[in-house]
Design a protein around this motif. Structure first.
Motif, PDB file in Angstrom:
ATOM      1  N   LEU A  85       0.826  -1.213   0.000  1.00  0.00           N
ATOM      2  CA  LEU A  85       0.000   0.000   0.000  1.00  0.00           C
ATOM      3  C   LEU A  85       0.854   1.254   0.000  1.00  0.00           C
ATOM      4  O   LEU A  85       0.569   2.213  -0.719  1.00  0.00           O
ATOM      5  CB  LEU A  85      -0.932  -0.008   1.218  1.00  0.00           C
ATOM      6  CG  LEU A  85      -2.232  -0.799   1.074  1.00  0.00           C
ATOM      7  CD1 LEU A  85      -2.937  -0.911   2.422  1.00  0.00           C
ATOM      8  CD2 LEU A  85      -3.148  -0.144   0.049  1.00  0.00           C
ATOM      9  N   VAL A  86       1.910   1.249   0.801  1.00  0.00           N
ATOM     10  CA  VAL A  86       2.825   2.392   0.822  1.00  0.00           C
ATOM     11  C   VAL A  86       3.423   2.617  -0.559  1.00  0.00           C
ATOM     12  O   VAL A  86       3.454   3.738  -1.084  1.00  0.00           O
ATOM     13  CB  VAL A  86       3.947   2.171   1.861  1.00  0.00           C
ATOM     14  CG1 VAL A  86       5.006   3.269   1.731  1.00  0.00           C
ATOM     15  CG2 VAL A  86       3.374   2.149   3.276  1.00  0.00           C
ATOM     16  N   ARG A  87       3.887   1.532  -1.176  1.00  0.00           N
ATOM     17  CA  ARG A  87       4.503   1.647  -2.499  1.00  0.00           C
ATOM     18  C   ARG A  87       3.478   2.005  -3.568  1.00  0.00           C
ATOM     19  O   ARG A  87       3.782   2.749  -4.502  1.00  0.00           O
ATOM     20  CB  ARG A  87       5.208   0.342  -2.857  1.00  0.00           C
ATOM     21  CG  ARG A  87       6.057   0.405  -4.117  1.00  0.00           C
ATOM     22  CD  ARG A  87       7.031  -0.736  -4.161  1.00  0.00           C
ATOM     23  NE  ARG A  87       8.043  -0.613  -3.144  1.00  0.00           N
ATOM     24  CZ  ARG A  87       9.301  -0.235  -3.377  1.00  0.00           C
ATOM     25  NH1 ARG A  87       9.683   0.060  -4.602  1.00  0.00           N
ATOM     26  NH2 ARG A  87      10.178  -0.171  -2.406  1.00  0.00           N
ATOM     27  N   LEU A  88       2.264   1.498  -3.453  1.00  0.00           N
ATOM     28  CA  LEU A  88       1.230   1.763  -4.454  1.00  0.00           C
ATOM     29  C   LEU A  88       0.909   3.251  -4.524  1.00  0.00           C
ATOM     30  O   LEU A  88       0.709   3.805  -5.612  1.00  0.00           O
ATOM     31  CB  LEU A  88      -0.028   0.968  -4.123  1.00  0.00           C
ATOM     32  CG  LEU A  88      -1.167   0.995  -5.139  1.00  0.00           C
ATOM     33  CD1 LEU A  88      -0.698   0.490  -6.492  1.00  0.00           C
ATOM     34  CD2 LEU A  88      -2.339   0.159  -4.645  1.00  0.00           C
ATOM     35  N   ARG A  89       0.888   3.891  -3.391  1.00  0.00           N
ATOM     36  CA  ARG A  89       0.598   5.331  -3.384  1.00  0.00           C
ATOM     37  C   ARG A  89       1.738   6.113  -4.028  1.00  0.00           C
ATOM     38  O   ARG A  89       1.520   7.126  -4.700  1.00  0.00           O
ATOM     39  CB  ARG A  89       0.325   5.791  -1.957  1.00  0.00           C
ATOM     40  CG  ARG A  89      -0.956   5.160  -1.385  1.00  0.00           C
ATOM     41  CD  ARG A  89      -1.281   5.612   0.025  1.00  0.00           C
ATOM     42  NE  ARG A  89      -2.550   5.044   0.460  1.00  0.00           N
ATOM     43  CZ  ARG A  89      -2.696   4.117   1.387  1.00  0.00           C
ATOM     44  NH1 ARG A  89      -1.619   3.630   1.998  1.00  0.00           N
ATOM     45  NH2 ARG A  89      -3.881   3.649   1.722  1.00  0.00           N
ATOM     46  N   THR A  90       2.952   5.645  -3.861  1.00  0.00           N
ATOM     47  CA  THR A  90       4.100   6.281  -4.515  1.00  0.00           C
ATOM     48  C   THR A  90       4.053   6.042  -6.018  1.00  0.00           C
ATOM     49  O   THR A  90       4.319   6.944  -6.817  1.00  0.00           O
ATOM     50  CB  THR A  90       5.419   5.720  -3.952  1.00  0.00           C
ATOM     51  OG1 THR A  90       5.456   5.956  -2.551  1.00  0.00           O
ATOM     52  CG2 THR A  90       6.619   6.381  -4.617  1.00  0.00           C
ATOM     53  N   LEU A  91       3.701   4.825  -6.412  1.00  0.00           N
ATOM     54  CA  LEU A  91       3.641   4.486  -7.835  1.00  0.00           C
ATOM     55  C   LEU A  91       2.599   5.314  -8.561  1.00  0.00           C
ATOM     56  O   LEU A  91       2.775   5.659  -9.727  1.00  0.00           O
ATOM     57  CB  LEU A  91       3.313   2.999  -8.006  1.00  0.00           C
ATOM     58  CG  LEU A  91       4.412   2.003  -7.651  1.00  0.00           C
ATOM     59  CD1 LEU A  91       3.905   0.584  -7.820  1.00  0.00           C
ATOM     60  CD2 LEU A  91       5.633   2.224  -8.524  1.00  0.00           C
ATOM     61  N   GLY A  92       1.492   5.624  -7.881  1.00  0.00           N
ATOM     62  CA  GLY A  92       0.452   6.434  -8.510  1.00  0.00           C
ATOM     63  C   GLY A  92       1.003   7.759  -8.984  1.00  0.00           C
ATOM     64  O   GLY A  92       0.696   8.215 -10.105  1.00  0.00           O
ATOM     65  N   ARG A  93       1.838   8.368  -8.176  1.00  0.00           N
ATOM     66  CA  ARG A  93       2.438   9.658  -8.575  1.00  0.00           C
ATOM     67  C   ARG A  93       3.442   9.460  -9.702  1.00  0.00           C
ATOM     68  O   ARG A  93       3.538  10.284 -10.618  1.00  0.00           O
ATOM     69  CB  ARG A  93       3.125  10.291  -7.353  1.00  0.00           C
ATOM     70  CG  ARG A  93       2.143  10.706  -6.265  1.00  0.00           C
ATOM     71  CD  ARG A  93       2.823  11.538  -5.194  1.00  0.00           C
ATOM     72  NE  ARG A  93       3.777  10.765  -4.417  1.00  0.00           N
ATOM     73  CZ  ARG A  93       3.465  10.087  -3.321  1.00  0.00           C
ATOM     74  NH1 ARG A  93       2.206  10.062  -2.894  1.00  0.00           N
ATOM     75  NH2 ARG A  93       4.376   9.430  -2.635  1.00  0.00           N
ATOM     76  N   ARG A  94       4.195   8.350  -9.665  1.00  0.00           N
ATOM     77  CA  ARG A  94       5.182   8.081 -10.693  1.00  0.00           C
ATOM     78  C   ARG A  94       4.516   7.839 -12.051  1.00  0.00           C
ATOM     79  O   ARG A  94       5.009   8.269 -13.094  1.00  0.00           O
ATOM     80  CB  ARG A  94       6.021   6.866 -10.297  1.00  0.00           C
ATOM     81  CG  ARG A  94       7.247   6.655 -11.183  1.00  0.00           C
ATOM     82  CD  ARG A  94       7.852   5.266 -10.968  1.00  0.00           C
ATOM     83  NE  ARG A  94       8.114   4.968  -9.558  1.00  0.00           N
ATOM     84  CZ  ARG A  94       8.459   3.763  -9.136  1.00  0.00           C
ATOM     85  NH1 ARG A  94       8.569   2.755  -9.992  1.00  0.00           N
ATOM     86  NH2 ARG A  94       8.687   3.551  -7.856  1.00  0.00           N
ATOM     87  N   ARG A  95       3.387   7.140 -12.052  1.00  0.00           N
ATOM     88  CA  ARG A  95       2.724   6.802 -13.305  1.00  0.00           C
ATOM     89  C   ARG A  95       2.059   7.997 -13.960  1.00  0.00           C
ATOM     90  O   ARG A  95       1.768   7.981 -15.156  1.00  0.00           O
ATOM     91  CB  ARG A  95       1.706   5.678 -13.056  1.00  0.00           C
ATOM     92  CG  ARG A  95       2.399   4.337 -12.808  1.00  0.00           C
ATOM     93  CD  ARG A  95       1.441   3.256 -12.355  1.00  0.00           C
ATOM     94  NE  ARG A  95       2.182   2.089 -11.896  1.00  0.00           N
ATOM     95  CZ  ARG A  95       1.649   1.080 -11.227  1.00  0.00           C
ATOM     96  NH1 ARG A  95       0.366   1.088 -10.933  1.00  0.00           N
ATOM     97  NH2 ARG A  95       2.395   0.052 -10.842  1.00  0.00           N
ATOM     98  N   GLU A  96       1.801   9.041 -13.185  1.00  0.00           N
ATOM     99  CA  GLU A  96       1.224  10.243 -13.774  1.00  0.00           C
ATOM    100  C   GLU A  96       2.166  10.873 -14.790  1.00  0.00           C
ATOM    101  O   GLU A  96       1.721  11.545 -15.724  1.00  0.00           O
ATOM    102  CB  GLU A  96       0.890  11.256 -12.670  1.00  0.00           C
ATOM    103  CG  GLU A  96      -0.294  10.829 -11.789  1.00  0.00           C
ATOM    104  CD  GLU A  96      -0.522  11.788 -10.642  1.00  0.00           C
ATOM    105  OE1 GLU A  96       0.226  12.789 -10.553  1.00  0.00           O
ATOM    106  OE2 GLU A  96      -1.435  11.544  -9.838  1.00  0.00           O
TER     107      GLU A  96
END
Length: 313
Positions: A85-96
Motif C-alpha cells: 500500500l505504501v509503495r502503491l501510493r508512490t507508484l500512482g504519482r510516478r505513473r502520472e
C-alpha cells in the motif's frame, strides 16, 4: 521462488543450520514467499516493485517474535499488504508522468497458473488494468477478499480499517470490477484456436485474417515507456487495429520470430528480433475473438520473460 529476487531469507534457507534446516522464521517465510509475491504483484502490477516489497516484508518478519504470532500466513500477508500500500501510493504519482500508456509488467507463467482459472483471471493484463482504476485501499481489499479469500477481520488488520468498513469497501470494489471485468470464461480449445489464428494473421500481415479474428470493439494498448516506439494511446476497432498490426511485424519478418507463451496465466505471443525479446503481446479472448491486445515493449518490463515466475494463492 523462480522469477523473484533473492532476499536474505533465501540465502539463509540455502545455508541452513547445523541440521541443514533453516530457522523457523526463515522456513515460514520461504514457505509463503510465492504467495506473498503474488499478493504484492496483484496490488502493484510490477514484478520489480513486488520484489522490493518482499524484501521489506522479510526485514520486518525477521524481527518478529514468533511466539506472539497465531497465524503466520495471515501475519506475513498483513506485512506484505501494508508495504504494498505504501509503495502503491508512490507508484500512482510516478505513473502520472509515465510516457504513453502504462501496462503491467508481464510475467512468463507456468501452466499450473492457467489451470487455476480464478488465479489466471486475477493476474491477467485485462484484470490488472481494471484494478488500476481502484483506489489503493479498494485494490488491497478486493485482492485479499476475492482472490485470496481472507476474512474481513484479517483484511481489516492489514489495511487498518474496521471490519464493517472493509465490508463496505469490498462491496464497492466488487461492483466496480464486475462492471469492467473480462466477459467470461473461455475454453482452452477456444483460446488455442484463437491464438493460432491471431499468430498466423499477424505473421503474414493478412488484413482479412486479422479482421476475421479481431472483435469489432478490440482495443490495442502499447507500452514503450518512452524508450521503444509504441502506439501512444489506445487504438479501438477491428479495422484500425488490423491495419496497425498488418503494417508492423511483416517489415521485420526476416529477423523476427513470433512464438506462443503463457503470460500472466493467459495466451500471449513473444516477439524476438535477432533472438532478443522485443515485445510481448498479451491477448484477451472472448467468444473466440481477440478483444484486447497489450503490447509491452519497454525493456525494463521484460526481465521476467526469460524464465517462469511461480504464482500461488
Amino acid at each position: 521462488m523462480t522469477g523473484t529476487s533473492r532476499t536474505a531469507a533465501d540465502d539463509r534457507g540455502r545455508g541452513g543450520s547445523r541440521d541443514d534446516r533453516p530457522d523457523p522464521a526463515t522456513e515460514a517465510f520461504l514457505a509463503h514467499r510465492n504467495l506473498l509475491f503474488t499478493v504484492a504483484y496483484e496490488m502493484l502490477g510490477s514484478a520489480a516493485d513486488a520484489e522490493d516489497v518482499i524484501q521489506e516484508t522479510w526485514l520486518r518478519w525477521a524481527g518478529v517474535d514468533l511466539d506472539t504470532v497465531r497465524d503466520q500466513r495471515a501475519y506475513l500477508v498483513r506485512i506484505t499488504t501494508r508495504q504494498a500500500l505504501v509503495r502503491l501510493r508512490t507508484l500512482g504519482r510516478r505513473r502520472e508522468s509515465y510516457v504513453g500508456s502504462w501496462l503491467p509488467e508481464p510475467l512468463l507463467t507456468a501452466p499450473d497458473v492457467a489451470e487455476d482459472v480464478e488465479l489466471a483471471e486475477s493476474v491477467s493484463m485485462a484484470m490488472l488494468l481494471v484494478l488500476e482504476t481502484l483506489t489503493p485501499t479498494e485494490r488491497a481489499v478486493f485482492v485479499l477478499r476475492e482472490v485470496f479469500d481472507l476474512g474481513y477481520d484479517e483484511i481489516a488488520e492489514a489495511v487498518d480499517k474496521s471490519a464493517a468498513t472493509v465490508r463496505q469497501i469490498a462491496h464497492r470494489a466488487r461492483a466496480h470490477v464486475a462492471a469492467r471485468r473480462p466477459r467470461g470464461v473461455v475454453t482452452p480449445a477456444e483460446t488455442r484456436n484463437a491464438l493460432e489464428a491471431f499468430q498466423r494473421a499477424t505473421e503474414t500481415g493478412d488484413l482479412q485474417r486479422l479482421l476475421d479474428i479481431l472483435a469489432p470493439d478490440v482495443v490495442l494498448l502499447g507500452d514503450g515507456g518512452g524508450v521503444k516506439q509504441a502506439v501512444p494511446r489506445p487504438i479501438v476497432g477491428a479495422d484500425r487495429v488490423a491495419r496497425v498490426l498488418a503494417a508492423g511485424l511483416p517489415r521485420v519478418a526476416a529477423l523476427a520470430s513470433l512464438r506462443p507463451a503463457q503470460v500472466n496465466g493467459c495466451p500471449a505471443l513473444i516477439l524476438r528480433i535477432d533472438g532478443e525479446i522485443d515485445s510481448v503481446l498479451a491477448v484477451r479472448i472472448d467468444d473466440g475473438l481477440v478483444t484486447g491486445i497489450y503490447a509491452v515493449r519497454n525493456p525494463e518490463k521484460l526481465s521476467h520473460m526469460e524464465r517462469e515466475t511461480a504464482l500461488r494463492r
